[in-house]
Design an enzyme around this catalytic site. Sequence first.
Site, PDB file in Angstrom:
ATOM      1  N   ARG A 186       0.817  -1.174   0.009  1.00 22.96           N
ATOM      2  CA  ARG A 186      -0.017  -0.016  -0.109  1.00 22.96           C
ATOM      3  C   ARG A 186       0.718   1.240   0.048  1.00 22.96           C
ATOM      4  NH1 ARG A 186      -2.491   0.702   5.232  1.00 22.96           N
ATOM      5  NH2 ARG A 186      -1.407   2.645   5.319  1.00 22.96           N
ATOM      6  N   GLU A 202       5.034   6.802   2.336  1.00 17.48           N
ATOM      7  CA  GLU A 202       5.696   5.478   2.488  1.00 17.48           C
ATOM      8  C   GLU A 202       5.038   4.512   1.813  1.00 17.48           C
ATOM      9  OE1 GLU A 202       5.651   3.250   6.191  1.00 17.48           O
ATOM     10  OE2 GLU A 202       3.616   3.638   6.327  1.00 17.48           O
ATOM     11  N   ASN A 204       4.234   0.675   2.136  1.00 20.83           N
ATOM     12  CA  ASN A 204       3.755  -0.372   3.159  1.00 20.83           C
ATOM     13  C   ASN A 204       4.162  -1.752   2.349  1.00 20.83           C
ATOM     14  OD1 ASN A 204       2.730   0.881   5.315  1.00 20.83           O
ATOM     15  ND2 ASN A 204       1.609   1.851   4.025  1.00 20.83           N
ATOM     16  N   SER A 209      -2.755  -2.776   5.894  1.00 26.16           N
ATOM     17  CA  SER A 209      -4.097  -2.829   6.250  1.00 26.16           C
ATOM     18  C   SER A 209      -5.374  -1.845   5.474  1.00 26.16           C
ATOM     19  CB  SER A 209      -4.088  -2.784   7.797  1.00 26.16           C
ATOM     20  OG  SER A 209      -3.594  -1.725   8.364  1.00 26.16           O
ATOM     21  N   LYS A 368      11.990   2.619   5.348  1.00 23.89           N
ATOM     22  CA  LYS A 368      12.089   4.061   5.217  1.00 23.89           C
ATOM     23  C   LYS A 368      13.599   4.389   4.563  1.00 23.89           C
ATOM     24  CE  LYS A 368       8.131   4.747   8.026  1.00 23.89           C
ATOM     25  NZ  LYS A 368       7.674   3.406   8.405  1.00 23.89           N
ATOM     26  N   LYS A 425      12.170   9.737  11.210  1.00 22.94           N
ATOM     27  CA  LYS A 425      11.414   8.300  11.048  1.00 22.94           C
ATOM     28  C   LYS A 425      12.641   7.288  11.359  1.00 22.94           C
ATOM     29  CE  LYS A 425       8.003   9.488   7.801  1.00 22.94           C
ATOM     30  NZ  LYS A 425       7.183   9.138   6.614  1.00 22.94           N
ATOM     31  N   GLU A 429       7.382   0.177  11.557  1.00 24.83           N
ATOM     32  CA  GLU A 429       6.133   0.195  10.834  1.00 24.83           C
ATOM     33  C   GLU A 429       4.898   0.068  12.019  1.00 24.83           C
ATOM     34  OE1 GLU A 429       5.580   0.434   7.819  1.00 24.83           O
ATOM     35  OE2 GLU A 429       7.772   0.201   7.397  1.00 24.83           O
ATOM     36  N   GLY A 430       3.603   0.570  11.423  1.00 28.10           N
ATOM     37  CA  GLY A 430       2.598   0.378  12.430  1.00 28.10           C
ATOM     38  C   GLY A 430       2.067   1.651  13.222  1.00 28.10           C
ATOM     39  N   ARG A 511      -7.406   7.688   4.462  1.00 30.78           N
ATOM     40  CA  ARG A 511      -7.598   8.020   6.020  1.00 30.78           C
ATOM     41  C   ARG A 511      -7.671   9.465   6.256  1.00 30.78           C
ATOM     42  NH1 ARG A 511      -2.443   5.035   8.297  1.00 30.78           N
ATOM     43  NH2 ARG A 511      -1.834   5.846   6.252  1.00 30.78           N
TER      44      ARG A 511
END
Length: 535
Positions: A186, A202, A204, A209, A368, A425, A429-430, A511
């Site tokens: 994604r 970024e 993923n 998700s 990253k 960064k 992740e997450g 989002r």
Amino acid sequence: MPPKQRKDRPTKRRFAGNRYTGSLKKACLEDEPALQDEDEEACASAKKYKQTSSAANCVMIPHTLPYCTLVDEDLLNEAVEDAKDWNLMHGNVMRTAEAPGSSEVVNYAPFLLYPSPFPRVGLQEAKRVQYAVNKLIHSVATDFTFLEEVLQSVIEVDVFTRKLLEICRTVHKEGTSQEIHFGMLRSDYMFDTNTKQIKQIEVNAIASSFAGLASKVSMFHRWFLERQGWTVEQTDKHLPENTAASGLAKGLIEAWKLYNKQDAVILFVVEPETRNIFDQRDIEYEVYKQQPQVRIIRCTMSKVSKASLDSNSKALLIDGKEVGVVYYRDGYAPDQYTSDEVWQTRLKVERSSAIKCPSIQYHLAGTKKVQQVLSKPGMLERFLDAEESALVRKTFVGLYSLDMGEEGDAAVAMAMENPGKYVLKPQREGGGNNTFGEAIVDVLGPISDTVERTAFILMEQIHPQSHSNYIIRAGNPPHVENVISELGVFGVVIGRGKELLLNEQHGHLLRTKMMGVDEGGVAMGYGAIDSPYLE
Ligand code: ADP
Ligand code: MG
């Protein structure tokens, strides 16, 4: 303040009609006949309406949409209750924070009452560039020397990335049991107000998700607006279809077919407790819909640790079932590796002949640090042709290495002088791991001359246009908020060695979060699931 406006608002604008059906448009139409015309005119007129009407009784939601709403508390509450029920009934749901391991009590996942405006060109561009992004991640992942070189400085200080790379080295040395790589990516973007272009946040590469829940919210917004009097033609024109969940399911089936054993299962590796289980279930049920004979099993890392590897074929066997495809919805964060046994389990799966989504190489290609190195001049061209490189490069903002040396020193100086321009960064992740703006000084300051800084990269901040909308979140009374949105586009890629076998893009996720909130994760409680209203 919006809550005050709601309370003070006169209710005489309640139009006679079906519940709140058509309320937004009709309420305005009484005073603004121009809203019946073409969208553009309606939009201009609606903006005028916003400016000229007494602010107490009408607010544009969002400001650029050709509709407005009465902020009538009764109508709003009725609409919100309808919206919540639709989302619950159609599966935009999450487990609760109080009981993340149980489906006994669930709630709707936070969502936006209206679709948020997003430039049509932005979505088109993000979809177009996804094919190049897929190819890029695949090409980087299958270039072991490149991965080693790029991550060299990071692994000196970042134990998590080092352990992942060690697995990669081990399998590389032993020789792989599975030539096929499989990614469900994604790519996330914001539409930057300065350049008027999408800019990449970024890519993923593991456990990407919300394909499931985003597909639901896209359907919800269509229903919601049509219930308010929008025609199907209008929703067709402005609300793009979202095939994210079915697209990822198709990817899983393609991978399973390539494994080429009728009775092999697809394994979802899942956390012992997860609030976002229904997002995973949605993909699972889509798989059954498309290919009823496939079996999916869900196991935690601890269960996978009991699996065996056939010494000859390297088949991964769980309770006697051969695993054809492994889909990780776990294993992306250090705290998920609770013991050395979990690390050994990840290695065991890598050694197996199962097709991994992602393989350890794909996982690392999504770091990253790799993104930052790829932004250097000439780097994309190593993996993509000129046209593809230009497409991807256009989406990059400034990304800076903090490696020891002159270049890193210059980046540190830049960040310390003007922290408000950047995001710091680490390789995580997450959500919840980045440092924004002034806080960078506190994190980077103490390590600015030490090798510790090489665990991070520095990124320029992207500034999207804000708009107004209602975030519907359990326990929060709805009110108009100033929000910003972030677009994700799903990519499915399968390759054998260097060769690409499948390169597709499927659906999207929008989002949206309150303006001024730095992080964007839905599960983390920052963002909410939305869908784009294409302008
Ligand atoms: P993670 O891997 O934890 O999801 P991300 O790089 O996606 O990390 O960053 C988390 C969130 O922080 C993003 O979803 C976005 O909302 C915000 N963010 C990250 N980078 C930027 C940036 N360069 N400009 C503005 N916001 C950013
Ligand atoms: Mg992210």
